[in-house]
Design a protein around this motif. Structure first.
Motif, mmCIF file in Angstrom:
data_model
loop_
_atom_site.group_PDB
_atom_site.id
_atom_site.type_symbol
_atom_site.label_atom_id
_atom_site.label_comp_id
_atom_site.label_asym_id
_atom_site.label_seq_id
_atom_site.Cartn_x
_atom_site.Cartn_y
_atom_site.Cartn_z
ATOM 1 N N LYS A 10 -3.859 -4.576 11.904
ATOM 2 C CA LYS A 10 -4.565 -4.293 13.182
ATOM 3 C C LYS A 10 -4.117 -3.068 13.800
ATOM 4 O O LYS A 10 -3.140 -3.045 14.198
ATOM 5 C CB LYS A 10 -4.656 -5.477 14.097
ATOM 6 C CG LYS A 10 -5.116 -6.739 13.419
ATOM 7 C CD LYS A 10 -5.022 -7.849 14.291
ATOM 8 C CE LYS A 10 -5.429 -9.266 13.880
ATOM 9 N NZ LYS A 10 -5.390 -10.360 14.909
ATOM 10 N N GLU B 190 -3.537 -9.533 7.731
ATOM 11 C CA GLU B 190 -4.222 -8.904 8.730
ATOM 12 C C GLU B 190 -3.467 -7.634 9.031
ATOM 13 O O GLU B 190 -2.430 -7.852 9.572
ATOM 14 C CB GLU B 190 -4.599 -10.010 9.836
ATOM 15 C CG GLU B 190 -5.305 -11.150 9.432
ATOM 16 C CD GLU B 190 -5.431 -11.988 10.604
ATOM 17 O OE1 GLU B 190 -6.309 -11.833 11.515
ATOM 18 O OE2 GLU B 190 -4.714 -13.155 10.478
ATOM 19 N N ARG C 115 8.896 -2.037 9.742
ATOM 20 C CA ARG C 115 8.232 -2.478 11.025
ATOM 21 C C ARG C 115 7.201 -1.466 11.424
ATOM 22 O O ARG C 115 7.538 -0.074 11.201
ATOM 23 C CB ARG C 115 9.029 -3.124 11.955
ATOM 24 C CG ARG C 115 9.976 -4.168 11.590
ATOM 25 C CD ARG C 115 10.887 -4.568 12.934
ATOM 26 N NE ARG C 115 11.859 -5.447 12.435
ATOM 27 C CZ ARG C 115 12.011 -6.792 12.679
ATOM 28 N NH1 ARG C 115 10.222 -7.278 12.992
ATOM 29 N NH2 ARG C 115 12.520 -7.588 12.111
ATOM 30 N N ALA D 102 -0.097 -3.916 14.514
ATOM 31 C CA ALA D 102 0.060 -5.312 13.968
ATOM 32 C C ALA D 102 -0.163 -5.719 12.559
ATOM 33 O O ALA D 102 -1.120 -5.175 11.974
ATOM 34 C CB ALA D 102 -0.269 -6.674 14.738
ATOM 35 N N VAL D 103 0.849 -6.256 11.679
ATOM 36 C CA VAL D 103 0.713 -6.636 10.388
ATOM 37 C C VAL D 103 0.931 -8.200 10.284
ATOM 38 O O VAL D 103 2.296 -8.629 10.965
ATOM 39 C CB VAL D 103 1.472 -6.178 9.496
ATOM 40 C CG1 VAL D 103 1.453 -6.664 7.968
ATOM 41 C CG2 VAL D 103 1.315 -4.578 9.240
ATOM 42 N N LEU D 104 -0.164 -9.126 10.028
ATOM 43 C CA LEU D 104 0.077 -10.423 9.981
ATOM 44 C C LEU D 104 0.103 -11.006 8.653
ATOM 45 O O LEU D 104 -0.944 -10.603 8.086
ATOM 46 C CB LEU D 104 -0.882 -11.109 10.763
ATOM 47 C CG LEU D 104 -0.845 -11.188 12.464
ATOM 48 C CD1 LEU D 104 -1.180 -9.761 12.892
ATOM 49 C CD2 LEU D 104 -1.636 -12.065 12.922
ATOM 50 N N GLU E 152 1.795 -14.686 10.661
ATOM 51 C CA GLU E 152 2.919 -14.608 11.274
ATOM 52 C C GLU E 152 2.815 -12.944 11.526
ATOM 53 O O GLU E 152 2.705 -12.142 10.588
ATOM 54 C CB GLU E 152 3.905 -15.054 10.462
ATOM 55 C CG GLU E 152 4.001 -16.341 9.995
ATOM 56 C CD GLU E 152 5.155 -17.075 11.074
ATOM 57 O OE1 GLU E 152 5.647 -16.204 11.997
ATOM 58 O OE2 GLU E 152 5.650 -18.071 11.048
ATOM 59 N N ASP E 153 2.782 -12.645 12.741
ATOM 60 C CA ASP E 153 3.059 -11.229 13.109
ATOM 61 C C ASP E 153 4.674 -10.833 12.855
ATOM 62 O O ASP E 153 5.507 -11.209 13.538
ATOM 63 C CB ASP E 153 2.790 -11.112 14.716
ATOM 64 C CG ASP E 153 2.725 -9.581 15.140
ATOM 65 O OD1 ASP E 153 3.390 -8.711 14.646
ATOM 66 O OD2 ASP E 153 2.076 -9.340 16.274
ATOM 67 N N ASN F 231 -8.366 -6.254 6.244
ATOM 68 C CA ASN F 231 -7.691 -7.734 5.883
ATOM 69 C C ASN F 231 -7.673 -7.864 4.526
ATOM 70 O O ASN F 231 -8.745 -7.339 3.837
ATOM 71 C CB ASN F 231 -8.580 -8.821 6.514
ATOM 72 C CG ASN F 231 -8.455 -9.019 7.988
ATOM 73 O OD1 ASN F 231 -7.816 -8.607 8.621
ATOM 74 N ND2 ASN F 231 -9.597 -9.681 8.420
ATOM 75 N N CYS G 205 6.601 -6.133 4.432
ATOM 76 C CA CYS G 205 7.637 -6.736 5.462
ATOM 77 C C CYS G 205 8.989 -5.948 5.097
ATOM 78 O O CYS G 205 10.072 -6.596 5.510
ATOM 79 C CB CYS G 205 7.680 -8.296 5.576
ATOM 80 S SG CYS G 205 6.283 -9.137 5.783
ATOM 81 N N ASN H 45 6.146 -8.000 13.643
ATOM 82 C CA ASN H 45 6.749 -7.523 14.574
ATOM 83 C C ASN H 45 7.596 -8.391 15.783
ATOM 84 O O ASN H 45 8.212 -8.056 16.507
ATOM 85 C CB ASN H 45 6.101 -6.454 15.449
ATOM 86 C CG ASN H 45 5.954 -5.084 15.366
ATOM 87 O OD1 ASN H 45 6.753 -4.648 14.396
ATOM 88 N ND2 ASN H 45 5.347 -4.187 15.744
ATOM 89 N N LEU H 46 6.861 -9.658 15.662
ATOM 90 C CA LEU H 46 7.718 -10.816 16.522
ATOM 91 C C LEU H 46 8.980 -11.623 15.774
ATOM 92 O O LEU H 46 9.308 -12.457 16.419
ATOM 93 C CB LEU H 46 6.720 -11.750 16.842
ATOM 94 C CG LEU H 46 5.624 -11.067 17.538
ATOM 95 C CD1 LEU H 46 4.350 -12.177 17.940
ATOM 96 C CD2 LEU H 46 5.934 -10.496 18.762
#
Length: 269
Positions: free
Chosen positions: A29, A27, A80, A85-87, A91-92, A51, A77, A94-95
């Motif tokens: 965003k 995803e 960053r 956001a990229v999930l 899983e995000d 998506n 990945c 950035n987190l």
């Protein structure tokens, strides 16, 4: 859930009939990425949203400088976002800290590069085994699996050969086997036929279609619209923005219209 079967793309090999899930494995965003040249901020991605669904074969197309390589780094990945956001499978990125990000990358993503990125001093078998030294899943006999993958890509008799002893197409097949060794959720292919002749490119794309027909999700980054027509869906990026997100059938129609408009323009001149 939709079933897709290619019916009319003259000169193209038929797609494998398959189902595409509506579960998003990636995803994106409001994705933005900038770099700095001294104190000057240079925006590369300017608000990307889309998506990727489980079982899709997606092409991301754009000219040089469009931002597609930066987008690939975000999806893989390898970098960053500046914001947004990229999930990946929820899983995000950035987190996550660097170790968590490396673990996610090793578990979920298989990479295939234009330059193959094989280690010259290692054999085909050893190159396929390489990702397992950094990331392993329990209960898998990796030596057996590496041999099975090399057999699957038609290199059973070349396992002990080093890259310098293989053709370009064979090297790319080793890279494909390496990408599959950890059963990734996603295959991320960056210009996978860029260094191959047309015949070998056909073979590699046919193999991608075969893999995708078995349910493997593939994201292919390319500047080549003809290759994009071998996929299910085409996202076009230009100047850091998505300019279209369409089925391959729609993309083929728009390509034809653009070509006709260009020819008419030349005739008028």
């Amino acid at each position: 859930m939709t079933n897709e079967t290619e019916t009319a793309n003259p000169g193209l090999s038929p797609k494998v009939s398959k189902s595409v899930s509506k579960r998003a494995v990636v995803e994106v965003k409001d994705l933005r990425k900038s770099y700095f040249l001294g104190k000057e901020e240079v925006p590369i991605l300017k608000g990307i949203n889309f998506n990727v669904y489980d079982g899709e074969f997606l092409a991301i197309v754009g000219p040089s400088g469009s931002g597609k390589s930066t987008l690939m780094n975000m999806l893989g990945c390898l970098d960053r976002p500046s914001s947004g956001a990229v999930l990946v499978n929820g899983e995000d990125v950035n987190l996550l800290d660097d170790n968590q990000l490396a673990y996610l990358r090793g578990k979920e993503i298989g990479f295939i590069f234009q330059q193959f990125n094989l280690v010259p001093r290692l054999t085909a078998y050893e190159n396929v085994m390489l990702p397992t030294y950094a990331s392993k899943k329990s209960g898998i006999d990796y030596p057996k699996k590496a041999k099975e993958l090399l057999k699957m890509v038609g290199l059973e008799e070349r396992m002990k050969h080093k890259p310098s002893e293989l053709s370009g197409g064979q090297c790319q097949r080793v890279a494909i086997a390496r990408a599959l060794i950890n059963d990734p959720t996603i295959i991320l292919a960056d210009e996978p036929t860029g260094n191959l002749d047309s015949k070998t490119s056909e073979e590699v794309m046919a193999f991608f279609r075969e893999l995708n027909g078995k349910g493997v999700t593939i994201i292919m980054i390319t500047h080549n619209n003809e290759l994009a027509l071998r996929t299910d869906r085409v996202v076009t990026i230009r100047d850091g923005l998505i300019t279209s997100d369409e089925s391959v059938e729609e993309h083929a129609i728009h390509m034809k219209e653009a070509l006709e408009a260009s020819l008419l323009s030349e005739i008028k001149i």
